[in-house]
Design an enzyme around this catalytic site. Structure first.
Site, mmCIF file in Angstrom:
data_model
loop_
_atom_site.group_PDB
_atom_site.id
_atom_site.type_symbol
_atom_site.label_atom_id
_atom_site.label_comp_id
_atom_site.label_asym_id
_atom_site.label_seq_id
_atom_site.Cartn_x
_atom_site.Cartn_y
_atom_site.Cartn_z
ATOM 1 N N GLN A 44 -12.679 -6.100 10.845
ATOM 2 C CA GLN A 44 -12.110 -5.042 10.601
ATOM 3 C C GLN A 44 -12.773 -3.678 10.543
ATOM 4 O O GLN A 44 -13.889 -3.971 10.029
ATOM 5 C CB GLN A 44 -10.957 -5.279 10.143
ATOM 6 C CG GLN A 44 -11.117 -4.874 8.563
ATOM 7 C CD GLN A 44 -11.268 -6.682 8.093
ATOM 8 O OE1 GLN A 44 -11.883 -7.806 8.685
ATOM 9 N NE2 GLN A 44 -11.015 -7.350 6.721
ATOM 10 N N THR A 45 -12.457 -2.726 11.161
ATOM 11 C CA THR A 45 -13.636 -1.695 10.804
ATOM 12 C C THR A 45 -13.738 -0.362 10.087
ATOM 13 O O THR A 45 -12.059 -0.354 9.694
ATOM 14 C CB THR A 45 -14.099 -1.091 12.375
ATOM 15 O OG1 THR A 45 -13.516 0.026 12.289
ATOM 16 C CG2 THR A 45 -14.233 -1.342 13.209
ATOM 17 N N ASN A 104 -13.269 5.961 3.583
ATOM 18 C CA ASN A 104 -14.327 6.068 2.846
ATOM 19 C C ASN A 104 -14.718 6.446 2.608
ATOM 20 O O ASN A 104 -16.305 6.275 2.981
ATOM 21 C CB ASN A 104 -14.093 4.199 3.821
ATOM 22 C CG ASN A 104 -12.832 3.103 3.962
ATOM 23 O OD1 ASN A 104 -12.149 3.779 4.896
ATOM 24 N ND2 ASN A 104 -12.446 2.414 2.961
ATOM 25 N N ARG A 142 0.996 -1.472 0.669
ATOM 26 C CA ARG A 142 -0.069 -0.230 -0.323
ATOM 27 C C ARG A 142 0.965 1.010 0.075
ATOM 28 O O ARG A 142 0.106 2.399 -0.462
ATOM 29 C CB ARG A 142 -0.647 -0.029 1.000
ATOM 30 C CG ARG A 142 -1.855 -0.938 1.510
ATOM 31 C CD ARG A 142 -2.023 -1.332 2.411
ATOM 32 N NE ARG A 142 -3.917 -0.089 2.727
ATOM 33 C CZ ARG A 142 -4.975 -1.140 2.574
ATOM 34 N NH1 ARG A 142 -4.929 -2.287 2.558
ATOM 35 N NH2 ARG A 142 -6.087 -0.081 2.137
ATOM 36 N N ARG A 181 -11.142 1.773 11.457
ATOM 37 C CA ARG A 181 -10.283 3.436 11.305
ATOM 38 C C ARG A 181 -11.762 4.341 11.268
ATOM 39 O O ARG A 181 -12.758 4.003 10.955
ATOM 40 C CB ARG A 181 -10.619 3.390 9.330
ATOM 41 C CG ARG A 181 -9.275 3.357 8.583
ATOM 42 C CD ARG A 181 -8.512 4.387 8.692
ATOM 43 N NE ARG A 181 -7.398 4.194 8.028
ATOM 44 C CZ ARG A 181 -6.899 4.442 6.824
ATOM 45 N NH1 ARG A 181 -8.104 3.497 6.019
ATOM 46 N NH2 ARG A 181 -6.160 2.838 6.508
ATOM 47 N N PRO A 187 -5.691 -2.335 7.036
ATOM 48 C CA PRO A 187 -5.965 -1.235 8.650
ATOM 49 C C PRO A 187 -6.471 -1.983 9.517
ATOM 50 O O PRO A 187 -8.067 -2.436 8.397
ATOM 51 C CB PRO A 187 -5.845 -0.399 8.489
ATOM 52 C CG PRO A 187 -5.647 -0.132 6.905
ATOM 53 C CD PRO A 187 -6.192 -0.811 6.529
ATOM 54 N N GLY A 216 -12.916 -10.629 9.340
ATOM 55 C CA GLY A 216 -14.360 -9.060 8.824
ATOM 56 C C GLY A 216 -15.152 -8.291 10.037
ATOM 57 O O GLY A 216 -16.002 -7.761 10.133
ATOM 58 N N TYR A 226 0.603 4.481 -2.119
ATOM 59 C CA TYR A 226 -0.319 4.996 -1.957
ATOM 60 C C TYR A 226 -0.751 5.964 -1.185
ATOM 61 O O TYR A 226 -0.201 7.336 -1.021
ATOM 62 C CB TYR A 226 -1.409 4.660 -2.156
ATOM 63 C CG TYR A 226 -2.633 5.185 -1.659
ATOM 64 C CD1 TYR A 226 -3.309 6.078 -2.817
ATOM 65 C CD2 TYR A 226 -3.711 5.038 -1.101
ATOM 66 C CE1 TYR A 226 -4.366 6.788 -3.108
ATOM 67 C CE2 TYR A 226 -5.262 6.185 -0.989
ATOM 68 C CZ TYR A 226 -5.221 6.864 -2.102
ATOM 69 O OH TYR A 226 -6.491 7.589 -2.086
HETATM 70 P P1 NAD Z 1 -10.817 8.045 -9.135
HETATM 71 O O1 NAD Z 1 -10.320 7.190 -9.381
HETATM 72 O O2 NAD Z 1 -12.774 7.385 -9.705
HETATM 73 O O3 NAD Z 1 -11.030 9.140 -9.448
HETATM 74 C C1 NAD Z 1 -9.659 9.560 -9.538
HETATM 75 C C2 NAD Z 1 -9.770 10.649 -11.361
HETATM 76 O O4 NAD Z 1 -8.158 10.720 -11.321
HETATM 77 C C3 NAD Z 1 -10.039 9.305 -11.763
HETATM 78 O O5 NAD Z 1 -10.800 9.596 -13.066
HETATM 79 C C4 NAD Z 1 -8.449 9.028 -13.033
HETATM 80 O O6 NAD Z 1 -8.699 9.063 -14.406
HETATM 81 C C5 NAD Z 1 -7.714 10.290 -12.659
HETATM 82 N N1 NAD Z 1 -6.119 10.117 -12.928
HETATM 83 C C6 NAD Z 1 -5.725 9.787 -12.017
HETATM 84 N N2 NAD Z 1 -4.383 9.474 -12.295
HETATM 85 C C7 NAD Z 1 -4.205 10.601 -13.708
HETATM 86 C C8 NAD Z 1 -2.989 11.641 -15.001
HETATM 87 N N3 NAD Z 1 -2.196 11.080 -13.636
HETATM 88 N N4 NAD Z 1 -3.652 12.617 -14.996
HETATM 89 C C9 NAD Z 1 -5.079 12.439 -14.780
HETATM 90 N N5 NAD Z 1 -6.265 12.117 -14.278
HETATM 91 C C10 NAD Z 1 -5.703 10.776 -13.502
HETATM 92 O O7 NAD Z 1 -10.778 8.153 -7.744
HETATM 93 P P2 NAD Z 1 -11.668 8.277 -5.899
HETATM 94 O O8 NAD Z 1 -12.039 7.389 -5.135
HETATM 95 O O9 NAD Z 1 -12.807 9.557 -6.760
HETATM 96 O O10 NAD Z 1 -10.683 9.887 -5.437
HETATM 97 C C11 NAD Z 1 -10.499 10.687 -5.208
HETATM 98 C C12 NAD Z 1 -9.720 11.558 -4.731
HETATM 99 O O11 NAD Z 1 -9.836 11.375 -3.342
HETATM 100 C C13 NAD Z 1 -8.005 10.298 -4.689
HETATM 101 O O12 NAD Z 1 -7.206 11.909 -4.852
HETATM 102 C C14 NAD Z 1 -8.125 9.900 -3.905
HETATM 103 O O13 NAD Z 1 -6.985 9.098 -3.265
HETATM 104 C C15 NAD Z 1 -8.704 10.806 -2.923
HETATM 105 N N6 NAD Z 1 -9.392 9.327 -1.571
HETATM 106 C C16 NAD Z 1 -10.793 9.470 -1.933
HETATM 107 C C17 NAD Z 1 -11.234 8.292 -1.333
HETATM 108 C C18 NAD Z 1 -11.858 7.424 -1.017
HETATM 109 O O14 NAD Z 1 -12.842 6.481 -0.487
HETATM 110 N N7 NAD Z 1 -12.653 7.215 -2.404
HETATM 111 C C19 NAD Z 1 -10.605 7.869 0.141
HETATM 112 C C20 NAD Z 1 -10.203 8.615 0.172
HETATM 113 C C21 NAD Z 1 -8.673 10.019 -0.715
#
Ligand code: NAD
Length: 313
Positions: free
Chosen positions: A211-212, A176, A144, A277, A274, A209, A147
């Protein structure tokens, strides 16, 4: 405003809300994990422009990107555990060099720069619930880490520009989040369980199952992120909910709400997953007036309806 990753799950909802508020929005996406379907309804919107490009090497030359932006929201990044294995270098580039390029641009434009960081920055936390002052417990070479560590780098870069160049910045740590426009096959628990429940397949829970996770409906998250954008706060600020459930409870709730006959089965635990959370939301409440409004039953019901329409096609 510029929204990177604008065709993704969370960012496409942010784009909708910004447009509803009357903003002009340029979205950049390379569709590595996003989908044209998420923004198809905006094709003829006069205040929406899509630039299809990879951000890894910075912003492309494009007329839509010439005028200065008042805000840059850096949301692009693959985010699901499946992506950690499939797109490790892409994840590090979009959170690493791309963040530096966008910070440089925001500084030059005098724009507010908001970056979507993650609860994964806390790793497998030894403090529960997690306040923003907790520094985390991350395995720097684990599966992980591409990221977790690249998001921690993005936070560090954001603070470096803020301190040394005076850039107006904001960091949100997202917990999440789920809702319509997630990919059904992205490996995250909620879309996976819903897909399995709707097809009558066994629900595959990893580990015991017990984990939260604390699950947040996307509309609540977007409210929190835009409140942060509008505030003068730097953060980091946690955004999510205190609806903490075990993975088993989540699976049972999805089976019940979708009227499914699926059985719950247990697979080996994924590495560095994890144990618990839950955000400490004190900062979000006191600094942003943030309060989640959509409970898990309501949010999951809406999400199940969305997936059942999509899977029926
Ligand atoms: P997602 O994958 O649906 O959206 C990310 C978007 O970024 C996608 O459309 C992808 O095509 C685009 N992308 C990725 N790399 C790229 C690049 N090099 N150039 C141009 N576009 C690019 O993910 P999401 O769940 O909607 O997450 C959005 C943001 O929120 C992210 O930064 C993620 O780390 C953060 N986040 C999301 C969650 C969650 O629970 N969904 C939790 C924590 C953080």
């Amino acid at each position: 405003m510029l929204v990177t990753g604008g065709a993704g799950f969370v960012p496409s909802h942010i784009v909708d809300e910004l447009l509803a508020r009357g903003a002009t929005v340029v979205a950049i996406d390379n569709f590595v994990t996003g989908s044209k379907e998420n923004i198809a309804h905006l094709a003829d919107h006069p205040a929406f422009i899509l630039v299809e490009a990879d951000l890894a090497d910075g912003l492309p030359a494009d007329p839509a990107l010439e005028a200065p932006f008042d805000a840059i929201m850096h949301c692009a990044s693959p985010a699901s555990p499946t992506d950690f294995g499939l797109l490790p270098i892409e994840i590090m580039k979009v959170n690493g060099p791309a963040t530096l390029h966008l910070l440089e641009r925001a500084t030059g434009d005098g724009a507010r720069f908001l970056v979507t960081s993650t609860s994964e920055a806390y790793g497998d936390p030894e403090v529960h619930p997690q306040p923003e002052t907790y520094w985390g417990n991350v395995n720097p070479i684990g599966i992980r880490s591409v990221y977790d560590e690249s998001k921690r780098f993005a936070e560090a870069a954001t603070m470096a520009y803020h301190r040394s160049r005076g850039t107006n910045v904001a960091i949100v740590r997202i917990f999440n989040t789920y809702g319509p426009r997630m990919r059904s096959d992205d490996g995250r628990a909620i879309p996976t369980f819903i897909r399995q429940a709707l097809r009558g397949e066994p629900i595959t829970v990893h580990g015991t199952g017990e984990q939260t996770r604390s699950i947040c409906y996307v509309d609540d998250l977007v409210r929190g992120i835009l409140a942060l954008l509008d505030s003068g706060e730097t953060g980091p600020i946690n955004c999510g909910t205190e609806y903490e459930m075990t993975m088993r409870q989540l699976a049972e709730t999805i089976v019940r709400l979708s009227g499914s006959s699926s059985e719950i089965t247990y697979l080996p635990r994924t590495s560095d997953d994890p144990e618990r959370r839950r955000p400490d939301l004190t900062r979000a409440r006191t600094l942003l007036g943030y309060e989640p409004q959509v409970g898990p039953e309501e949010g999951l019901r809406t999400t199940i309806e969305y997936f059942s329409r999509r899977l029926a096609r």
